[in-house]
Write an enzyme that holds these catalytic residues in place. Sequence first.
Site, PDB file in Angstrom:
ATOM      1  N   HIS A 207       0.832  -1.192   0.000  1.00 15.24           N
ATOM      2  CA  HIS A 207       0.000   0.000   0.000  1.00 15.24           C
ATOM      3  C   HIS A 207       0.873   1.251   0.000  1.00 15.24           C
ATOM      4  O   HIS A 207       2.080   1.194   0.252  1.00 15.24           O
ATOM      5  CB  HIS A 207      -0.898  -0.006   1.241  1.00 15.24           C
ATOM      6  CG  HIS A 207      -2.280   0.513   0.990  1.00 15.24           C
ATOM      7  ND1 HIS A 207      -2.541   1.522   0.082  1.00 15.24           N
ATOM      8  CD2 HIS A 207      -3.489   0.173   1.533  1.00 15.24           C
ATOM      9  CE1 HIS A 207      -3.834   1.767   0.072  1.00 15.24           C
ATOM     10  NE2 HIS A 207      -4.436   0.970   0.925  1.00 15.24           N
TER      11      HIS A 207
ATOM     12  N   GLU B  54      -4.650   0.313 -13.490  1.00 18.36           N
ATOM     13  CA  GLU B  54      -5.693   1.351 -13.458  1.00 18.36           C
ATOM     14  C   GLU B  54      -4.970   2.629 -13.084  1.00 18.36           C
ATOM     15  O   GLU B  54      -4.585   2.819 -11.930  1.00 18.36           O
ATOM     16  CB  GLU B  54      -6.778   0.972 -12.443  1.00 18.36           C
ATOM     17  CG  GLU B  54      -8.057   1.783 -12.606  1.00 18.36           C
ATOM     18  CD  GLU B  54      -8.026   3.095 -11.837  1.00 18.36           C
ATOM     19  OE1 GLU B  54      -7.775   4.119 -12.503  1.00 18.36           O
ATOM     20  OE2 GLU B  54      -8.237   3.090 -10.631  1.00 18.36           O
TER      21      GLU B  54
END
Length: 454
Positions: free
Chosen positions: A157, A230
């Site tokens: 993350h 993305e």
Amino acid sequence: MKKEINTYNPYNGDKLETYTLNSNEDLINKLKLADNTQKDWKALEISKRIKLLQNLANEIDKNKDELSELITKEMGKPLLESKAEIEKCNLLIDFYTINADQFLQDDIIETEAHESFISYDPLGCILAVMPWNYPFWQVFRFAIPTLTAGNVGLLKHASNVTGCAIAIEKLFLNAGFPEGCFQTLVTDHNGIETIIENDIVKAVSLTGSEKAGRKIAELAGKNLKPSLLELGGNNACIILKDADLRKHMDTIVKARMQNSGQSCIAAKRFIVVEELYDEFIKQFKSKVEDLNYGNPLYETTTMSCLAREDLAKILEEQVNKSIDLGAKVLIGNQRDSAYYQPTILTNVTAEMPVFKEETFGPVAAIIKVKDEDEAYKSASQSKFGLGTMVFTSNYDAASKRISEIEDGAFFINEMVKSDPRLPFGGTKISGYGRELSKEGMLAFVNKKTIYINK
């Protein structure tokens, strides 16, 4: 010497936590655990995986307030938006709880064989590199279909939401997912390269910037591993002369200002036909001025700071360069640390940064055009390809324009948004591959041809 990272509250600058980065040995051990876990996990009946999804939804619901506050403290979005993000994760889980079994069923294909079909086998261990702007939703839209298909997941993350990353792993463990099924990696860019090169990792999913996407695609390609990207967006919002502004203006403003404008699919270029331009400016400006800036932990707050001060500085530079090229400031363009005032720019042209680049913050670039044809032409004048939205009373006419837009999404009288039931992704430099829906569940499976003769 062990490396450490700190997380900070972007609203007030307070230090939140200090985390120790995983050592190389830690990373290798996590990879080995993932590999061992996946052997049993892929053999587990789909009904048992779905039961664990239901447990996960319960864990999320039970901890919703705590998780929402964590999001707000780490990246600054208003608390009401953080709660909505957490609730959307459970909508995603509900969708796959209902549909996963059907999505993974063998597809029977009639051939000359006694029996022939396509089976969907998990690839194995999948690495996800995720951004900070939706620290739970972005992870869950990767993890839920990917794990339910029989894969295991590793999460790298963004460092400024490390607390969210650790909390997500804890949710999976508390829901009863086996240890190693979903793991958070606290590492840096060098660690990511080592992980992608490891044979245990079979594919990579990244949501992030164009720069990050190119790097991940290069690493994945060098190691002959599939990737799903993305990336950024510069979505156009077309306002045609017959648009019902009073009906849709709240949606139009939300399309730009939600999450303090920090969304890849936000409306960034507002392309308005001249017949409606003055009325659009009047109503849009009034709604933007009504946004309530304040402490993001207060439920009355509708606009907050950006996730980091450096992001606000980048946005400020894009705006100032555009002003140098002739853009006019209608309202805004004031920065205070990580806060950037909601800004409306007019007289915007195609060579300006606010037209051709992704602006990740509350800046609306307004472009006046002569007519509908010029509006669609201007909307298509972008290297990005995430989505376009059109506001008009003649949705039949707008539907005939769908093929003119090369983006991954085309929304009429609605803001571009992700929905668990629909595939999500972009074209051009906005990336490739699709998340969500059945497409997302099959993103990391081996579509295996089976041919049986007697």
